[in-house]
Design an enzyme around this catalytic site. Structure first.
Site, PDB file in Angstrom:
ATOM      1  N   LYS A 211      52.953  43.268  43.956  1.00 60.02           N
ATOM      2  CA  LYS A 211      52.004  43.404  45.080  1.00 60.02           C
ATOM      3  C   LYS A 211      50.764  42.542  44.828  1.00 60.02           C
ATOM      4  CE  LYS A 211      49.030  46.971  45.123  1.00 60.02           C
ATOM      5  NZ  LYS A 211      47.616  46.634  45.263  1.00 60.02           N
TER       6      LYS A 211
ATOM      7  N   ARG B 128      41.485  46.104  51.127  1.00 61.74           N
ATOM      8  CA  ARG B 128      40.390  45.355  50.500  1.00 61.74           C
ATOM      9  C   ARG B 128      40.803  43.939  50.139  1.00 61.74           C
ATOM     10  NH1 ARG B 128      37.004  45.992  48.275  1.00 61.74           N
ATOM     11  NH2 ARG B 128      36.761  45.647  46.330  1.00 61.74           N
TER      12      ARG B 128
ATOM     13  N   ARG C 184      33.208  48.683  44.097  1.00 59.29           N
ATOM     14  CA  ARG C 184      33.942  47.410  44.219  1.00 59.29           C
ATOM     15  C   ARG C 184      33.185  46.353  45.022  1.00 59.29           C
ATOM     16  NH1 ARG C 184      40.214  48.695  44.939  1.00 59.29           N
ATOM     17  NH2 ARG C 184      40.408  46.648  43.975  1.00 59.29           N
ATOM     18  N   PRO C 185      32.021  45.954  44.552  1.00 52.93           N
ATOM     19  CA  PRO C 185      31.259  44.902  45.247  1.00 52.93           C
ATOM     20  C   PRO C 185      31.980  43.552  45.185  1.00 52.93           C
ATOM     21  CG  PRO C 185      30.209  45.494  43.168  1.00 52.93           C
ATOM     22  CD  PRO C 185      31.365  46.418  43.333  1.00 52.93           C
ATOM     23  N   ILE C 186      31.492  42.590  45.950  1.00 54.38           N
ATOM     24  CA  ILE C 186      32.111  41.251  45.944  1.00 54.38           C
ATOM     25  C   ILE C 186      31.090  40.185  45.557  1.00 54.38           C
ATOM     26  CG2 ILE C 186      33.914  41.836  47.624  1.00 54.38           C
ATOM     27  CD1 ILE C 186      32.143  40.319  49.729  1.00 54.38           C
ATOM     28  N   ASP C 187      30.028  40.577  44.863  1.00 56.43           N
ATOM     29  CA  ASP C 187      28.963  39.621  44.519  1.00 56.43           C
ATOM     30  C   ASP C 187      29.473  38.433  43.715  1.00 56.43           C
ATOM     31  OD1 ASP C 187      29.393  41.744  42.667  1.00 56.43           O
ATOM     32  OD2 ASP C 187      27.638  41.126  41.547  1.00 56.43           O
ATOM     33  N   LEU C 188      30.431  38.640  42.827  1.00 55.88           N
ATOM     34  CA  LEU C 188      30.929  37.516  42.011  1.00 55.88           C
ATOM     35  C   LEU C 188      31.755  36.547  42.866  1.00 55.88           C
ATOM     36  CD1 LEU C 188      31.913  39.131  38.594  1.00 55.88           C
ATOM     37  CD2 LEU C 188      29.670  38.450  39.482  1.00 55.88           C
TER      38      LEU C 188
ATOM     39  N   ASP D  45      45.378  49.446  35.938  1.00 55.55           N
ATOM     40  CA  ASP D  45      46.346  49.933  36.933  1.00 55.55           C
ATOM     41  C   ASP D  45      47.463  50.756  36.309  1.00 55.55           C
ATOM     42  OD1 ASP D  45      46.259  47.022  39.156  1.00 55.55           O
ATOM     43  OD2 ASP D  45      44.866  48.666  38.786  1.00 55.55           O
TER      44      ASP D  45
ATOM     45  N   ILE E  12      37.123  49.633  33.426  1.00 53.39           N
ATOM     46  CA  ILE E  12      37.063  48.681  34.541  1.00 53.39           C
ATOM     47  C   ILE E  12      36.445  49.290  35.798  1.00 53.39           C
ATOM     48  CG2 ILE E  12      38.408  47.096  35.994  1.00 53.39           C
ATOM     49  CD1 ILE E  12      38.551  46.343  33.046  1.00 53.39           C
TER      50      ILE E  12
HETATM   51  C1  EPZ Z   1      42.415  43.604  41.346  1.00 57.32           C
HETATM   52  O1  EPZ Z   1      41.340  44.184  42.061  1.00 57.32           O
HETATM   53  C2  EPZ Z   1      43.638  44.431  41.687  1.00 57.32           C
HETATM   54  N1  EPZ Z   1      43.907  44.350  43.120  1.00 57.32           N
HETATM   55  C3  EPZ Z   1      43.421  45.885  41.276  1.00 57.32           C
HETATM   56  O2  EPZ Z   1      44.631  46.603  41.529  1.00 57.32           O
HETATM   57  C4  EPZ Z   1      43.142  45.924  39.775  1.00 57.32           C
HETATM   58  O3  EPZ Z   1      42.859  47.264  39.397  1.00 57.32           O
HETATM   59  C5  EPZ Z   1      41.940  45.028  39.445  1.00 57.32           C
HETATM   60  O4  EPZ Z   1      42.185  43.684  39.925  1.00 57.32           O
HETATM   61  C6  EPZ Z   1      41.661  44.946  37.956  1.00 57.32           C
HETATM   62  O5  EPZ Z   1      42.778  44.468  37.280  1.00 57.32           O
HETATM   63  C7  EPZ Z   1      44.540  43.251  43.612  1.00 57.32           C
HETATM   64  O6  EPZ Z   1      44.864  42.328  42.889  1.00 57.32           O
HETATM   65  C8  EPZ Z   1      44.806  43.237  45.082  1.00 57.32           C
HETATM   66  P1  EPZ Z   1      38.204  43.068  39.848  1.00 57.32           P
HETATM   67  P2  EPZ Z   1      39.906  43.424  42.107  1.00 57.32           P
HETATM   68  O7  EPZ Z   1      37.438  42.138  40.717  1.00 57.32           O
HETATM   69  O8  EPZ Z   1      40.106  41.969  42.136  1.00 57.32           O
HETATM   70  C9  EPZ Z   1      33.789  44.799  39.576  1.00 57.32           C
HETATM   71  C10 EPZ Z   1      45.971  48.325  42.372  1.00 57.32           C
HETATM   72  O9  EPZ Z   1      46.049  49.520  42.074  1.00 57.32           O
HETATM   73  N2  EPZ Z   1      33.424  43.666  40.462  1.00 57.32           N
HETATM   74  O10 EPZ Z   1      38.872  42.522  38.627  1.00 57.32           O
HETATM   75  O11 EPZ Z   1      39.101  44.037  43.202  1.00 57.32           O
HETATM   76  C11 EPZ Z   1      34.690  45.816  40.236  1.00 57.32           C
HETATM   77  O12 EPZ Z   1      33.951  46.773  40.951  1.00 57.32           O
HETATM   78  C12 EPZ Z   1      44.620  47.661  42.504  1.00 57.32           C
HETATM   79  O13 EPZ Z   1      46.958  47.568  42.553  1.00 57.32           O
HETATM   80  C13 EPZ Z   1      32.073  43.430  40.746  1.00 57.32           C
HETATM   81  O14 EPZ Z   1      31.193  44.152  40.288  1.00 57.32           O
HETATM   82  O15 EPZ Z   1      39.278  43.853  40.707  1.00 57.32           O
HETATM   83  C14 EPZ Z   1      35.418  46.410  39.054  1.00 57.32           C
HETATM   84  O16 EPZ Z   1      34.586  47.406  38.467  1.00 57.32           O
HETATM   85  C15 EPZ Z   1      43.474  48.638  42.285  1.00 57.32           C
HETATM   86  N3  EPZ Z   1      31.745  42.375  41.550  1.00 57.32           N
HETATM   87  C16 EPZ Z   1      35.542  45.235  38.079  1.00 57.32           C
HETATM   88  O17 EPZ Z   1      34.554  44.283  38.489  1.00 57.32           O
HETATM   89  C17 EPZ Z   1      32.706  41.548  42.074  1.00 57.32           C
HETATM   90  O18 EPZ Z   1      32.356  40.593  42.786  1.00 57.32           O
HETATM   91  C18 EPZ Z   1      36.899  44.549  38.096  1.00 57.32           C
HETATM   92  O19 EPZ Z   1      37.216  44.274  39.437  1.00 57.32           O
HETATM   93  C19 EPZ Z   1      34.064  41.806  41.787  1.00 57.32           C
HETATM   94  C20 EPZ Z   1      34.395  42.868  40.973  1.00 57.32           C
END
Ligand code: EPZ
Length: 427
Positions: A22, A99, A128-132, A313, A335
């Site tokens: 997925k 998302r 889950r912010p998107i700032d990065l 996950d 995480i």
């Molecule tokens: C991906 O989410 C996966 N989703 C998630 O799987 C997975 O848990 C996660 O990566 C970590 O491996 C998809 O690939 C669709 P991150 P993503 O950006 O990209 C913080 C599942 O169950 N963060 O690596 O959203 C965030 O809040 C899902 O299949 C910021 O602060 O994860 C988190 O605490 C759940 N700012 C951490 O970083 C940002 O701009 C890691 O998030 C981006 C993230």
């Protein structure tokens, strides 16, 4: 709403076909925006999230065709063609359902010079912010505006230009958005502390097949040389390492065995190590992984971490299995800030889990009891399935839409392994 009824206590045995991943598919699909030629993706899992993404792409004017696949086949072939894009707006009603829609931001910006995506908002497991994501795109020359719940990214008149960005911490999605924008930017981009998840490698491999130039694939330092044009491709989505780990925990908790067809050990070494530490036999075989429970489950202490560490996950699924271990396990979720929603539900089944902040202490119990339980998020709902398979009596799992987002034909795969499971409607 549907629910799943599991009558626990059956020892699982047999072969389970692991579907396409997925979290790879959700970053491969938006790559279709980067070319006006057809992109064909094979081994796409049949999941609600994939359907939602297909609707989103159709919303942009991207044509999508599902090649003939028999109902009994796992996975599908989808051809996407973004010859003409009629909209560059990802609307709230689709983004709020999934998302991962934010992953259209980078490729749409690269293709159209402007993209507008509804802010995804948080979910059960965290803010889950998107700032990065936004900072990485700004490093490529984008201007970002946030108004009325939408993020609008605008490229300079001449398009995006290569840049440098060092992620302050690992983000899978932000890395994916940055890569999908940088491949079409003018000049060289370097990304430091990029995520190294296998799904990122899958993304880079697809983009290379489309004519991109990426160095350092699989490492946390990527160098991307932008190209003026990307072409179509045909590509097979990697297998789902999280689904494979989930079924491994399911077989193990029942004292059973299973052959995980299509699973690849190199994509799930931390999960394999954790299962071995728990006393589970797990060995690569040609075409997959053989797993077998030998004796009682042993307690395991671990922290989740970015790849190659133990996947967040997989935390809920491993925890469910450890509820039946011979000792006390200590798990730390590093995480996401709220990824223990499964704990109260597992405790209602007789588990003995205490949480304090990011740490969960799992005291093994001799047996779990079936109960009515509520799914709260995708992986939490799979942990309840795993517990239900071992519990004495009947477990009813409600709010199944969570499960349908990430596990293709779950009941069928479990039944083929000998579980007594059925889905009933009208919950
Ligand atoms: C991906 O989410 C996966 N989703 C998630 O799987 C997975 O848990 C996660 O990566 C970590 O491996 C998809 O690939 C669709 P991150 P993503 O950006 O990209 C913080 C599942 O169950 N963060 O690596 O959203 C965030 O809040 C899902 O299949 C910021 O602060 O994860 C988190 O605490 C759940 N700012 C951490 O970083 C940002 O701009 C890691 O998030 C981006 C993230």
């Amino acid at each position: 709403m549907d629910k799943i009824i599991i009558r626990g206590g059956k020892r699982l045995s047999g072969t389970v076909t692991i579907s396409g991943a997925k979290n790879a598919a959700l970053t491969l699909l938006p790559c279709a925006l980067l070319t006006d030629e057809p992109l064909t993706l094979r081994n796409l899992p049949r999941l609600a999230d994939i359907d939602t993404f297909q609707h989103l792409m159709n919303q942009f004017g991207v044509s999508t065709a599902i090649a003939g696949s028999r109902p009994e086949d796992f996975g599908r072939v989808m051809t996407l063609e973004a010859a003409r894009i009629t909209s560059n707006v990802a609307p709230y009603d689709l983004v709020r359902k999934m998302r991962a829609s934010i992953l259209v931001l980078g490729p749409m910006l690269a293709r159209m010079g402007e993209a507008k995506v509804s802010l995804p908002g948080g979910c059960a497991i965290g803010v889950r912010p998107i700032d990065l994501h936004l900072k990485a795109l700004e490093a490529l020359g984008a201007t970002i505006e946030i108004t009325a719940g939408y993020v609008r990214a605008i490229a300079p008149d001449g398009g995006l230009s290569g840049g440098r960005y060092s992620f302050p911490f690992v983000s899978v999605g932000a890395t994916e958005n940055a890569i999908m924008a940088a491949v079409a930017a003018r000049g060289k981009s370097t990304l430091h502390n990029a995520a190294r998840e296998p799904e990122i490698t899958d993304l880079c491999n697809l983009l290379m097949a489309m004519g991109a130039e990426i160095e350092g694939i699989g490492t946390s330092d990527l160098v991307i040389h932008g190209v003026p044009r990307l072409h179509g491709a045909t590509y097979r989505v990697m297998s789902d390492r999280i689904e494979a780990g989930s079924y491994a925990c399911a077989a193990a908790i029942t004292g059973g065995e299973a052959f995980l067809a299509n699973a690849r050990v190199e994509e799930m070494e931390a999960t394999v190590q954790a299962l071995r530490d728990a006393g589970i036999l797990i060995e690569p075989r040609s075409g997959g992984l053989q797993i077998a429970a030998e004796g009682p489950i042993q307690p395991v202490n671990l922290s989740t971490a970015p790849f190659p560490g133990f996947a967040t996950d997989m935390q809920a699924q491993l925890m469910a299995m450890l509820c039946c271990s011979e000792g006390t396990s200590v798990l730390t979720e590093t995480i996401f800030e709220n990824r223990y929603m499964h704990v109260p539900e597992l405790n209602r089944m007789g588990a003995q889990i205490e949480t304090s902040g990011r740490t969960a202490i799992v005291k093994g119990v001799p047996k779990l009891s079936g109960a009515d339980v509520m799914a709260t998020d995708l992986r939490a709902s799979m942990s309840l399935v795993i517990a239900g398979l071992a519990a004495q009596g009947e477990t009813n799992i409600h709010r199944l839409y969570h499960l349908d987002r990430g596990y293709e034909r779950l009941e069928e795969k479990l039944s083929l392994l000998g579980a007594e499971v059925e889905r009933v409607g009208g919950d």
